[in-house]
Design a protein around this motif. Structure first.
Motif, PDB file in Angstrom:
ATOM      1  N   ALA A  43     -34.657   9.133  -6.446  1.00 40.41           N
ATOM      2  CA  ALA A  43     -34.562   9.530  -7.846  1.00 40.41           C
ATOM      3  C   ALA A  43     -33.106   9.566  -8.302  1.00 40.41           C
ATOM      4  CB  ALA A  43     -35.227  10.878  -8.065  1.00 40.41           C
ATOM      5  N   MET A  44     -32.219  10.044  -7.436  1.00 44.45           N
ATOM      6  CA  MET A  44     -30.794  10.063  -7.799  1.00 44.45           C
ATOM      7  C   MET A  44     -30.269   8.633  -7.971  1.00 44.45           C
ATOM      8  SD  MET A  44     -29.107  13.342  -5.798  1.00 44.45           S
ATOM      9  CE  MET A  44     -28.888  12.445  -4.294  1.00 44.45           C
ATOM     10  N   ASP A  45     -30.711   7.729  -7.091  1.00 52.27           N
ATOM     11  CA  ASP A  45     -30.305   6.331  -7.231  1.00 52.27           C
ATOM     12  C   ASP A  45     -30.849   5.738  -8.527  1.00 52.27           C
ATOM     13  OD1 ASP A  45     -28.952   6.433  -4.842  1.00 52.27           O
ATOM     14  OD2 ASP A  45     -30.572   5.510  -3.677  1.00 52.27           O
ATOM     15  N   CYS A  46     -32.080   6.079  -8.874  1.00 51.33           N
ATOM     16  CA  CYS A  46     -32.692   5.566 -10.096  1.00 51.33           C
ATOM     17  C   CYS A  46     -31.936   6.050 -11.323  1.00 51.33           C
ATOM     18  CB  CYS A  46     -34.150   6.012 -10.202  1.00 51.33           C
ATOM     19  SG  CYS A  46     -35.249   5.268  -8.997  1.00 51.33           S
ATOM     20  N   LYS A  47     -31.506   7.281 -11.309  1.00 43.41           N
ATOM     21  CA  LYS A  47     -30.827   7.855 -12.470  1.00 43.41           C
ATOM     22  C   LYS A  47     -29.470   7.222 -12.712  1.00 43.41           C
ATOM     23  CE  LYS A  47     -33.398  12.103 -12.330  1.00 43.41           C
ATOM     24  NZ  LYS A  47     -33.437  13.532 -12.063  1.00 43.41           N
ATOM     25  N   ARG A  48     -28.941   6.548 -11.715  1.00 44.25           N
ATOM     26  CA  ARG A  48     -27.668   5.840 -11.878  1.00 44.25           C
ATOM     27  C   ARG A  48     -27.859   4.461 -12.517  1.00 44.25           C
ATOM     28  NH1 ARG A  48     -26.738   7.410  -6.160  1.00 44.25           N
ATOM     29  NH2 ARG A  48     -25.881   9.505  -6.272  1.00 44.25           N
ATOM     30  N   MET A  49     -29.107   4.007 -12.608  1.00 46.81           N
ATOM     31  CA  MET A  49     -29.393   2.684 -13.171  1.00 46.81           C
ATOM     32  C   MET A  49     -29.342   2.727 -14.693  1.00 46.81           C
ATOM     33  SD  MET A  49     -32.587   1.388 -10.943  1.00 46.81           S
ATOM     34  CE  MET A  49     -32.419   0.957  -9.244  1.00 46.81           C
ATOM     35  N   ASP A  50     -29.283   1.526 -15.272  1.00 48.16           N
ATOM     36  CA  ASP A  50     -29.338   1.469 -16.728  1.00 48.16           C
ATOM     37  C   ASP A  50     -30.738   1.868 -17.206  1.00 48.16           C
ATOM     38  OD1 ASP A  50     -30.824  -0.720 -16.003  1.00 48.16           O
ATOM     39  OD2 ASP A  50     -29.617  -2.205 -17.064  1.00 48.16           O
ATOM     40  N   SER A  51     -30.826   2.279 -18.447  1.00 51.02           N
ATOM     41  CA  SER A  51     -32.070   2.862 -18.962  1.00 51.02           C
ATOM     42  C   SER A  51     -33.246   1.889 -18.937  1.00 51.02           C
ATOM     43  CB  SER A  51     -31.860   3.385 -20.381  1.00 51.02           C
ATOM     44  OG  SER A  51     -31.477   2.327 -21.237  1.00 51.02           O
ATOM     45  N   ALA A  52     -32.977   0.601 -18.984  1.00 43.41           N
ATOM     46  CA  ALA A  52     -34.065  -0.387 -18.979  1.00 43.41           C
ATOM     47  C   ALA A  52     -34.817  -0.385 -17.650  1.00 43.41           C
ATOM     48  CB  ALA A  52     -33.506  -1.775 -19.269  1.00 43.41           C
ATOM     49  N   ARG A  53     -34.128  -0.146 -16.554  1.00 42.44           N
ATOM     50  CA  ARG A  53     -34.758  -0.194 -15.231  1.00 42.44           C
ATOM     51  C   ARG A  53     -35.058   1.187 -14.656  1.00 42.44           C
ATOM     52  NH1 ARG A  53     -30.648  -3.431 -12.006  1.00 42.44           N
ATOM     53  NH2 ARG A  53     -31.957  -2.716 -10.313  1.00 42.44           N
ATOM     54  N   ARG A  54     -34.490   2.217 -15.253  1.00 41.56           N
ATOM     55  CA  ARG A  54     -34.606   3.578 -14.719  1.00 41.56           C
ATOM     56  C   ARG A  54     -36.059   4.048 -14.625  1.00 41.56           C
ATOM     57  NH1 ARG A  54     -31.574   6.790 -18.343  1.00 41.56           N
ATOM     58  NH2 ARG A  54     -29.793   5.786 -17.389  1.00 41.56           N
ATOM     59  N   ASN A  55     -36.826   3.903 -15.695  1.00 36.95           N
ATOM     60  CA  ASN A  55     -38.210   4.406 -15.699  1.00 36.95           C
ATOM     61  C   ASN A  55     -39.073   3.709 -14.652  1.00 36.95           C
ATOM     62  OD1 ASN A  55     -37.706   6.268 -17.679  1.00 36.95           O
ATOM     63  ND2 ASN A  55     -38.333   4.932 -19.345  1.00 36.95           N
ATOM     64  N   GLU A  56     -38.905   2.394 -14.527  1.00 38.16           N
ATOM     65  CA  GLU A  56     -39.673   1.655 -13.523  1.00 38.16           C
ATOM     66  C   GLU A  56     -39.310   2.128 -12.118  1.00 38.16           C
ATOM     67  OE1 GLU A  56     -39.992  -2.846 -11.745  1.00 38.16           O
ATOM     68  OE2 GLU A  56     -39.364  -2.592 -13.832  1.00 38.16           O
ATOM     69  N   CYS A  57     -38.034   2.356 -11.900  1.00 38.08           N
ATOM     70  CA  CYS A  57     -37.564   2.824 -10.593  1.00 38.08           C
ATOM     71  C   CYS A  57     -38.120   4.217 -10.286  1.00 38.08           C
ATOM     72  CB  CYS A  57     -36.039   2.839 -10.586  1.00 38.08           C
ATOM     73  SG  CYS A  57     -35.323   3.385  -9.032  1.00 38.08           S
ATOM     74  N   LEU A  58     -38.099   5.115 -11.270  1.00 35.88           N
ATOM     75  CA  LEU A  58     -38.630   6.462 -11.065  1.00 35.88           C
ATOM     76  C   LEU A  58     -40.128   6.438 -10.786  1.00 35.88           C
ATOM     77  CD1 LEU A  58     -36.613   8.455 -13.739  1.00 35.88           C
ATOM     78  CD2 LEU A  58     -36.470   8.713 -11.260  1.00 35.88           C
ATOM     79  N   ARG A  59     -40.856   5.551 -11.476  1.00 37.16           N
ATOM     80  CA  ARG A  59     -42.301   5.423 -11.204  1.00 37.16           C
ATOM     81  C   ARG A  59     -42.533   4.937  -9.781  1.00 37.16           C
ATOM     82  NH1 ARG A  59     -42.668   3.791 -16.605  1.00 37.16           N
ATOM     83  NH2 ARG A  59     -42.352   1.614 -16.066  1.00 37.16           N
ATOM     84  N   ALA A  60     -41.735   3.970  -9.343  1.00 33.81           N
ATOM     85  CA  ALA A  60     -41.878   3.448  -7.980  1.00 33.81           C
ATOM     86  C   ALA A  60     -41.547   4.543  -6.950  1.00 33.81           C
ATOM     87  CB  ALA A  60     -40.968   2.240  -7.782  1.00 33.81           C
ATOM     88  N   ALA A  61     -40.527   5.336  -7.226  1.00 32.69           N
ATOM     89  CA  ALA A  61     -40.155   6.422  -6.308  1.00 32.69           C
ATOM     90  C   ALA A  61     -41.274   7.463  -6.245  1.00 32.69           C
ATOM     91  CB  ALA A  61     -38.853   7.065  -6.758  1.00 32.69           C
ATOM     92  N   LYS A  62     -41.854   7.793  -7.394  1.00 32.14           N
ATOM     93  CA  LYS A  62     -42.950   8.766  -7.433  1.00 32.14           C
ATOM     94  C   LYS A  62     -44.171   8.223  -6.682  1.00 32.14           C
ATOM     95  CE  LYS A  62     -44.575  12.631  -9.153  1.00 32.14           C
ATOM     96  NZ  LYS A  62     -44.002  13.929  -8.840  1.00 32.14           N
ATOM     97  N   ASN A  63     -44.450   6.942  -6.849  1.00 33.85           N
ATOM     98  CA  ASN A  63     -45.563   6.307  -6.151  1.00 33.85           C
ATOM     99  C   ASN A  63     -45.339   6.347  -4.633  1.00 33.85           C
ATOM    100  OD1 ASN A  63     -47.979   4.851  -5.855  1.00 33.85           O
ATOM    101  ND2 ASN A  63     -46.868   2.919  -5.794  1.00 33.85           N
ATOM    102  N   THR A  64     -44.111   6.082  -4.219  1.00 28.96           N
ATOM    103  CA  THR A  64     -43.774   6.138  -2.797  1.00 28.96           C
ATOM    104  C   THR A  64     -43.943   7.557  -2.261  1.00 28.96           C
ATOM    105  OG1 THR A  64     -42.230   4.307  -3.051  1.00 28.96           O
ATOM    106  CG2 THR A  64     -41.971   5.676  -1.091  1.00 28.96           C
ATOM    107  N   LEU A  65     -43.543   8.552  -3.052  1.00 30.25           N
ATOM    108  CA  LEU A  65     -43.721   9.951  -2.643  1.00 30.25           C
ATOM    109  C   LEU A  65     -45.202  10.253  -2.451  1.00 30.25           C
ATOM    110  CD1 LEU A  65     -42.720  12.870  -2.159  1.00 30.25           C
ATOM    111  CD2 LEU A  65     -42.927  13.214  -4.633  1.00 30.25           C
ATOM    112  N   GLN A  66     -46.036   9.811  -3.372  1.00 27.00           N
ATOM    113  CA  GLN A  66     -47.480  10.056  -3.255  1.00 27.00           C
ATOM    114  C   GLN A  66     -48.052   9.386  -2.008  1.00 27.00           C
ATOM    115  OE1 GLN A  66     -48.806   8.690  -7.093  1.00 27.00           O
ATOM    116  NE2 GLN A  66     -48.468  10.685  -8.053  1.00 27.00           N
ATOM    117  N   GLN A  67     -47.594   8.171  -1.709  1.00 32.52           N
ATOM    118  CA  GLN A  67     -48.049   7.485  -0.500  1.00 32.52           C
ATOM    119  C   GLN A  67     -47.586   8.221   0.755  1.00 32.52           C
ATOM    120  OE1 GLN A  67     -46.495   3.529  -0.868  1.00 32.52           O
ATOM    121  NE2 GLN A  67     -47.961   2.933  -2.447  1.00 32.52           N
TER     122      GLN A  67
END
Length: 109
Positions: A71-95
């Motif tokens: 999530a910290m890495d995602c927050k460093r990304m530009d706003s266009a890719r940030r949400n997709e990255c956070l969703r992927a991180a959340k999905n990985t956490l659930q897995q």
């Protein structure tokens, strides 16, 4: 290298660090236990609890640490890719949490 491959490598490195640290702590704890039990105290007082719940809590803590790093890495990304990255991180956490429940055998909430 794809972003998901980098995340998998990062996850592997972090988990390897946790395992290495746990091994060192376990060895140090075993040494301390030997010293204490030689002083006349029962060894059972120093045995780690390895119930399904305790194992699940350990796996959960590791999964949450990986999520926090991602999530910290995602927050460093530009706003266009940030949400997709956070969703992927959340999905990985659930897995990871599902895998933790399966590995530990803990079926609580």
């Amino acid at each position: 290298m794809k972003n998901s491959t980098k995340k998998n490598i990062l996850r592997t490195v972090i988990l390897s660090g946790f395992v290495g640290m746990a091994s060192c702590l376990s060895y140090a704890n075993a040494q301390e236990n030997r010293e204490l039990t030689s002083a006349g105290e029962p060894a059972r007082w120093f045995q780690e609890e390895m119930t399904p719940l305790a194992y699940f809590k350990t796996l959960k803590k590791e999964a949450e640490a990986v999520y926090q790093e991602s999530a910290m890495d995602c927050k460093r990304m530009d706003s266009a890719r940030r949400n997709e990255c956070l969703r992927a991180a959340k999905n990985t956490l659930q897995q990871d949490m599902a895998a933790a429940r399966q590995k530990s055998g803990y079926q609580g909430r």
